[in-house]
Structures are given as structure tokens and as C-alpha cells.
Design a protein around this motif. Structure first.
Motif, PDB file in Angstrom:
ATOM      1  N   ILE A 162      -3.866 105.952  12.632  1.00  0.00           N
ATOM      2  CA  ILE A 162      -4.607 105.141  11.536  1.00  0.00           C
ATOM      3  C   ILE A 162      -5.188 106.011  10.683  1.00  0.00           C
ATOM      4  O   ILE A 162      -4.895 107.225  10.982  1.00  0.00           O
ATOM      5  CB  ILE A 162      -5.632 104.228  12.345  1.00  0.00           C
ATOM      6  CG1 ILE A 162      -6.242 103.111  11.470  1.00  0.00           C
ATOM      7  CG2 ILE A 162      -6.678 105.135  12.740  1.00  0.00           C
ATOM      8  CD1 ILE A 162      -7.168 102.075  12.387  1.00  0.00           C
ATOM      9  N   GLU A 179      -5.919 104.608  17.666  1.00  0.00           N
ATOM     10  CA  GLU A 179      -6.233 103.180  17.143  1.00  0.00           C
ATOM     11  C   GLU A 179      -5.012 102.875  16.058  1.00  0.00           C
ATOM     12  O   GLU A 179      -4.406 103.701  15.519  1.00  0.00           O
ATOM     13  CB  GLU A 179      -7.467 103.122  16.172  1.00  0.00           C
ATOM     14  CG  GLU A 179      -8.795 103.317  17.024  1.00  0.00           C
ATOM     15  CD  GLU A 179     -10.033 103.471  16.126  1.00  0.00           C
ATOM     16  OE1 GLU A 179     -10.756 102.296  15.877  1.00  0.00           O
ATOM     17  OE2 GLU A 179     -10.298 104.469  15.437  1.00  0.00           O
ATOM     18  N   GLU A 180      -4.555 101.657  16.387  1.00  0.00           N
ATOM     19  CA  GLU A 180      -3.515 101.062  15.269  1.00  0.00           C
ATOM     20  C   GLU A 180      -4.202  99.657  14.290  1.00  0.00           C
ATOM     21  O   GLU A 180      -4.770  99.042  15.039  1.00  0.00           O
ATOM     22  CB  GLU A 180      -2.241 100.647  15.813  1.00  0.00           C
ATOM     23  CG  GLU A 180      -1.256 101.738  16.543  1.00  0.00           C
ATOM     24  CD  GLU A 180       0.044 101.336  16.949  1.00  0.00           C
ATOM     25  OE1 GLU A 180       0.690 100.544  16.239  1.00  0.00           O
ATOM     26  OE2 GLU A 180       0.159 101.486  18.158  1.00  0.00           O
ATOM     27  N   GLU A 181      -3.626  99.852  13.333  1.00  0.00           N
ATOM     28  CA  GLU A 181      -3.994  98.550  12.558  1.00  0.00           C
ATOM     29  C   GLU A 181      -3.506  97.488  13.353  1.00  0.00           C
ATOM     30  O   GLU A 181      -2.430  97.396  13.892  1.00  0.00           O
ATOM     31  CB  GLU A 181      -3.616  98.790  11.090  1.00  0.00           C
ATOM     32  CG  GLU A 181      -4.144  99.739  10.265  1.00  0.00           C
ATOM     33  CD  GLU A 181      -5.482  99.324   9.864  1.00  0.00           C
ATOM     34  OE1 GLU A 181      -6.066  98.204  10.270  1.00  0.00           O
ATOM     35  OE2 GLU A 181      -6.048 100.127   9.045  1.00  0.00           O
ATOM     36  N   LEU A 182      -4.144  96.056  13.134  1.00  0.00           N
ATOM     37  CA  LEU A 182      -3.662  94.776  13.830  1.00  0.00           C
ATOM     38  C   LEU A 182      -3.232  94.029  12.522  1.00  0.00           C
ATOM     39  O   LEU A 182      -3.609  93.989  11.298  1.00  0.00           O
ATOM     40  CB  LEU A 182      -4.820  94.283  14.220  1.00  0.00           C
ATOM     41  CG  LEU A 182      -5.476  94.935  15.675  1.00  0.00           C
ATOM     42  CD1 LEU A 182      -6.753  94.221  16.276  1.00  0.00           C
ATOM     43  CD2 LEU A 182      -4.532  95.318  16.593  1.00  0.00           C
ATOM     44  N   LYS A 224      -8.069  91.333   6.862  1.00  0.00           N
ATOM     45  CA  LYS A 224      -8.752  92.612   6.904  1.00  0.00           C
ATOM     46  C   LYS A 224     -10.007  92.528   6.184  1.00  0.00           C
ATOM     47  O   LYS A 224     -10.684  93.548   6.191  1.00  0.00           O
ATOM     48  CB  LYS A 224      -7.586  93.829   6.122  1.00  0.00           C
ATOM     49  CG  LYS A 224      -6.400  94.112   6.903  1.00  0.00           C
ATOM     50  CD  LYS A 224      -6.023  95.272   6.021  1.00  0.00           C
ATOM     51  CE  LYS A 224      -4.539  95.883   6.918  1.00  0.00           C
ATOM     52  NZ  LYS A 224      -4.109  97.112   6.443  1.00  0.00           N
ATOM     53  N   ARG A 263     -13.438  97.311  14.029  1.00  0.00           N
ATOM     54  CA  ARG A 263     -12.726  98.137  14.843  1.00  0.00           C
ATOM     55  C   ARG A 263     -12.573  97.490  16.248  1.00  0.00           C
ATOM     56  O   ARG A 263     -13.257  98.331  17.143  1.00  0.00           O
ATOM     57  CB  ARG A 263     -13.378  99.574  14.850  1.00  0.00           C
ATOM     58  CG  ARG A 263     -13.652 100.113  13.542  1.00  0.00           C
ATOM     59  CD  ARG A 263     -12.337 100.661  12.584  1.00  0.00           C
ATOM     60  NE  ARG A 263     -11.783 101.857  13.034  1.00  0.00           N
ATOM     61  CZ  ARG A 263     -11.306 102.665  12.203  1.00  0.00           C
ATOM     62  NH1 ARG A 263     -11.637 102.598  10.871  1.00  0.00           N
ATOM     63  NH2 ARG A 263     -10.714 104.118  12.726  1.00  0.00           N
ATOM     64  N   MET A 303      -7.601  97.140  18.796  1.00  0.00           N
ATOM     65  CA  MET A 303      -6.862  98.230  17.957  1.00  0.00           C
ATOM     66  C   MET A 303      -6.672  99.678  18.831  1.00  0.00           C
ATOM     67  O   MET A 303      -5.335 100.181  18.887  1.00  0.00           O
ATOM     68  CB  MET A 303      -7.476  98.819  16.791  1.00  0.00           C
ATOM     69  CG  MET A 303      -7.934  97.650  15.803  1.00  0.00           C
ATOM     70  SD  MET A 303      -9.224  98.209  14.507  1.00  0.00           S
ATOM     71  CE  MET A 303      -8.309  99.600  13.830  1.00  0.00           C
ATOM     72  N   GLU A 304      -7.573  99.664  19.701  1.00  0.00           N
ATOM     73  CA  GLU A 304      -7.246 101.004  20.801  1.00  0.00           C
ATOM     74  C   GLU A 304      -6.129 100.421  21.787  1.00  0.00           C
ATOM     75  O   GLU A 304      -5.367 101.290  22.180  1.00  0.00           O
ATOM     76  CB  GLU A 304      -8.555 101.229  21.380  1.00  0.00           C
ATOM     77  CG  GLU A 304      -9.202 102.579  20.781  1.00  0.00           C
ATOM     78  CD  GLU A 304     -10.514 102.863  21.824  1.00  0.00           C
ATOM     79  OE1 GLU A 304     -10.395 103.908  22.213  1.00  0.00           O
ATOM     80  OE2 GLU A 304     -11.382 102.158  21.710  1.00  0.00           O
ATOM     81  N   LYS A 342      -3.685  98.307  21.509  1.00  0.00           N
ATOM     82  CA  LYS A 342      -2.414  98.468  21.016  1.00  0.00           C
ATOM     83  C   LYS A 342      -1.834  99.950  20.829  1.00  0.00           C
ATOM     84  O   LYS A 342      -0.553 100.103  21.089  1.00  0.00           O
ATOM     85  CB  LYS A 342      -2.279  97.982  19.594  1.00  0.00           C
ATOM     86  CG  LYS A 342      -1.242  97.738  18.796  1.00  0.00           C
ATOM     87  CD  LYS A 342      -1.163  97.305  17.621  1.00  0.00           C
ATOM     88  CE  LYS A 342       0.074  97.216  16.683  1.00  0.00           C
ATOM     89  NZ  LYS A 342       0.026  96.599  15.284  1.00  0.00           N
ATOM     90  N   CYS A 402     -15.574 106.746  14.806  1.00  0.00           N
ATOM     91  CA  CYS A 402     -14.154 105.937  15.034  1.00  0.00           C
ATOM     92  C   CYS A 402     -13.337 106.442  16.234  1.00  0.00           C
ATOM     93  O   CYS A 402     -13.089 107.777  16.293  1.00  0.00           O
ATOM     94  CB  CYS A 402     -13.510 105.790  13.932  1.00  0.00           C
ATOM     95  SG  CYS A 402     -14.269 105.051  12.406  1.00  0.00           S
TER      96      CYS A 402
END
Length: 464
Positions: free
Chosen positions: A157, A191-194, A198, A214, A218-219, A221, A287
Motif C-alpha cells: 500500500i 495492508e492492501e487497499e479494499l 474511499k 484502515r 486491509m491487513e 487481505k 499504520c
């Protein structure tokens, strides 16, 4: 005994070795532990420099394998001199520098050499270095590894700095193929964007607004992706700063299937509770974010059960203006917590109430970080042949965190005013007394560590 001098014997009634705590003398020669003998069994020789610390605890120096020093390029945030002084005051005898937030980032062999030149003659403790994986630099990984970098950090991310962009799934497949069959470790900011709206709803000075931006998902995924890659390529993978306990079952299952996967968490996830983050308290922003007390309790259980391997600081400081204290905007503030100096007492203050022992501290904060970083042949435990890296501390002593005591370049931290147990008295690096009761060696005595392979296929450490 003068700070900066060589110590030849450390004597205490509480020396932590193997599964015991015994009265012993740690004998030091040529910067290494020569022997550990029960007190009173050794014939004293002339000219010895004995440090008798009574009933203070003597154990291996702490290894913090996740520290953002930010030099060169952003030395107003932190630097090698100030960071390693803070480390010495906190009982940390070795730290591993992260590849980003400095300019240039440690993503090429040339940039690595730039980093080494910046660090020379500045360090009060020993320092090793992670490299970085970004889009387009896979050809740099092997040269950096051969030069002494034990592994590579990547983001899934936005990292927050434009010179260290996040990787795609395609980048990760390319890197995994490059690292397959090597001893390197790939470290993930997980973390990845969902695929969600947004837009953030809520008052930006309320911590709940940032926390909602956050979510755990996100984690979760990202960690699913990491586990799949780790199983496919069997490359050593490491999840940095795990904050969400929801990902623990996924990690456990991947390991059961044979994934060479390790996991760390941080002092802030184990010590801080989202419920008590004050409005505008951007010194708490990091983060992934600090989550609930229930989540924190589950992280402690994961530590007890061995699902989390080590505990580090993720010291990520910045200048005060970047925290936007004037408006308390969590969405705009820099995400990072300063805690390098306080790691040992932060962990111990909570851990002792949850049934953890001093041996657990050694495993989670000395031995396992050494293994992750390729340093275990020389660091992380008290045994003959290891570097004479020691922390001497009082686990029963309570103190209040105040700005005056903090050695970090920027003093802003959520821990100001905290009452902690576990005061560090002295730190010894390769037999050198680098810190003693508030005083530092006038000359920085730390080495820069290059982690390399020898013909016996074991990691060795050379200094630069």
C-alpha cells in the motif's frame, strides 16, 4: 568504571542464561563472551575491569530489527547519532535500519553504500541494514544481498513517501522468483487497499475516523496474499508490525502447511488502546492503526501461543509539524510512533502482568530478532563465542517517562507521562560500556554490520 571503556567481567546475582537465572560472572575477551561461570568459582586475575551490578538483571542486549533512522536525507526526523544513543539508553545493543524515509532509500547497491557512508563513526550501538523492494529494482536484490543486506522490505500500500512506491502482485512474483533458493527474507507492510468507497466520513480530529479508514480487512487481505506467495515459492517471508488479531488464524494455517513465515508485532499495539487515544492526539497515529483492547488481548495470546515471533519498536519519528498538532488532523498527520528507547520497559510493564518471564523477553526481543536478521551466529544470547552484548537493568524499578530523558531527536511520543517498570542501568556492546546510568561513551563505538554467507553456509557478520 568509565563509560566507553572495555569491561572484562560482569558480575550479578541474576544472570539470564538458557532456562535459568543464576549468580554468575560473564567473562569477556576480545569483545566476545569467553565464559559464564558461577560466582566465586573463578580466580580473579590482575588488571581485570569488573562491573559488579549486584542483583540487577544481566541478559543479552535487545535487538530491535525494525527502526527508521531516516539518514541521509531526512535527518531532521532522526539520525544515526541520536537514534543509537536512544537505543543504548534503552538496552538495545543492535538495531536494523529500515530502507525507507531516508533519501535516497536503500533500494540499490549505490544507495546502500551512500547509507553506509552516512552512518560511519556515528553509531553508539551496532547497526545492520534492510534493503528495499520497489517496482523495477529486482536486479538490485542480489547485489545488495551479497553486499551484506539480509533481506528486503516492501509495501503493499502507499508507503507515505514517493521515493518508495508500493509493489504490485506482479512485482512480488518477480521478486519471489529472484529470491527463491536464497537465504534472504522478504518483509511485508501488510495492508492492501479494499474495493470500497474511499470517502472518509467523520471528524478528522477524532481517532475513530482514522481507525475506520484502515480496517482490519486491509491487513487480512494482504496477509492472505503473503501466505499464498510464501507457500508457492517457499521464500522466507516476514510480516512486520501485525496489528490485527483477525489475521492470526490465516498465519497459523499457512505455517501448518509449511510456509516459512514469521511475524512481529510492536510495543504500541501491545500497550495502547484505541479507546484512550484523545481527540487530536496525532502522536498516536501509526499504520496499521492502534486497535481495541479486545484485539490487544488477542495479540498477547498469540504471543503466548507462538503465533507471533518477536516484538519490536517500529520507531518511525518525524518533526513535530508533520503531526499536525495545531488542528489534530489524523488523516493528514504523519503515521509513525517514536518509542525506540522505551521498548524494553514498555514490553515488560505489560508482559510481567500476563505471566511472561525474563526468558520470554530474551526469546521475543533478542533471540528471534537475531534469527530474522541473520545475526544469530554472533548475537541474541549469552553463550561463549557470542558477541559480549549485554543489557543490565532493574525489572522492578518504576519510572515516569519525561521529555528530558528521551534521546530521540524528536521527543513527541504517546508515552510521555507513562509509568513503566524496568529501568536500564547499562548497555555493553562487544565488551564496550556504551551507556551507564545516564552517561554515554564520548566516542561512538558501534559497528556497521554486513550480514553475509561463508563457505559453511552460515551467516557471518563483518563490519564496515
Amino acid at each position: 568504571m568509565e563509560v566507553g571503556s572495555q569491561v572484562t567481567v560482569v558480575r550479578s546475582s541474576r544472570v539470564v542464561i538458557n532456562d535459568a537465572i543464576i549468580p554468575a560472572e560473564v567473562v569477556i575477551a576480545s569483545g566476545q563472551i569467553a565464559d559464564i561461570l558461577p560466582t566465586g568459582t573463578r580466580v580473579q586475575s590482575q588488571g581485570e575491569k569488573v562491573l559488579d551490578v549486584g542483583d540487577l538483571v544481566v541478559m543479552p542486549g535487545i535487538i530491535d530489527s525494525h527502526v527508521h533512522i531516516n539518514e541521509p536525507g531526512r535527518t531532521a526526523w532522526e539520525g544515526f547519532h541520536s537514534a543509537t544513543r536512544a537505543a543504548a539508553a534503552g538496552g538495545i545493543t543492535t538495531l536494523v535500519d529500515m530502507p525507507l524515509n531516508c533519501q535516497p532509500p536503500t533500494t540499490t547497491l549505490t544507495n546502500f553504500h551512500t547509507k553506509l557512508r552516512a552512518a560511519r563513526r556515528q553509531c553508539h550501538v551496532d547497526v545492520a541494514f534492510w534493503g528495499g523492494l520497489i517496482p523495477g529494482n529486482t536486479a538490485e536484490l542480489k547485489p545488495m544481498r551479497e553486499a551484506g543486506v539480509p533481506g528486503f522490505k516492501c509495501f503493499m500500500i502507499d508507503s507515505g513517501v514517493e521515493e518508495f512506491p508500493h509493489v504490485s502482485l506482479k512485482d512480488l512474483h518477480m521478486a519471489m522468483r529472484k529470491l527463491q533458493g536464497t537465504d534472504s527474507v522478504l518483509l511485508f507492510h501488510a495492508e492492501e487497499e479494499l474495493d470500497l468507497d474511499k470517502s472518509v466520513v467523520g471528524e478528522p480530529s477524532e481517532y475513530s475516523t482514522f481507525l475506520a479508514s484502515r480496517p482490519d480487512a486491509m491487513e487480512v487481505k494482504a496477509i492472505r496474499t503473503i501466505c499464498e506467495l510464501c507457500l508457492q515459492y517457499k521464500v522466507r517471508c516476514h510480516i512486520v508490525h501485525l496489528s490485527s488479531a483477525q489475521a492470526v488464524p490465516i498465519i497459523r494455517e499457512a505455517r501448518r502447511k509449511g510456509a516459512p513465515l514469521t511475524v512481529e508485532t510492536t510495543h504500541h499495539y501491545l500497550s495502547l488502546d484505541a479507546k484512550y487515544v484523545p481527540p487530536g492526539g496525532t502522536q498516536y497515529k501509526c499504520c496499521p492503526p492502534i486497535r481495541s483492547k479486545k484485539n490487544q488481548d488477542q495479540l498477547w495470546i498469540a504471543l503466548q501461543e507462538g503465533d507471533i515471533d518477536l516484538v519490536i519498536s517500529d520507531h518511525s519519528p518525524c518533526t513535530e509539524d508533520l503531526k499536525h498538532l495545531e488542528n489534530g488532523d489524523f488523516l493528514q498527520a504523519w503515521g509513525g510512533i517514536s518509542s525506540l528507547q522505551l521498548g524494553l520497559p514498555l514490553f515488560w510493564t505489560s508482559a510481567r502482568l500476563r505471566g511472561f518471564s525474563l526468558h520470554d523477553v530474551v526469546k521475543l526481543m533478542c533471540q528471534n530478532p537475531a534469527k530474522l536478521s541473520g545475526l544469530e551466529e554472533q548475537k541474541g544470547s549469552l553463550s561463549p563465542g557470542q558477541d559480549a552484548d549485554l543489557v543490565i537493568w532493574d525489572p522492578d524499578k518504576e519510572f515516569e517517562v519525561n521529555e528530558k530523558m528521551i534521546q530521540h531527536k524528536n521527543k513527541l511520543t504517546p508515552y510521555l507521562g507513562f509509568h513503566l517498570h524496568g529501568e536500564v542501568f547499562a548497555s555493553i556492546v562487544r565488551g564496550n560500556l556504551v551507556y551507564l546510568n545516564g552517561e554515554f561513551s564520548p566516542t561512538p563505538l558501534g559497528n556497521l554490520l554486513l550480514v553475509q554467507k561463508n563457505t559453511a553456509r552460515k551467516n557471518r557478520i563483518s563490519s564496515f
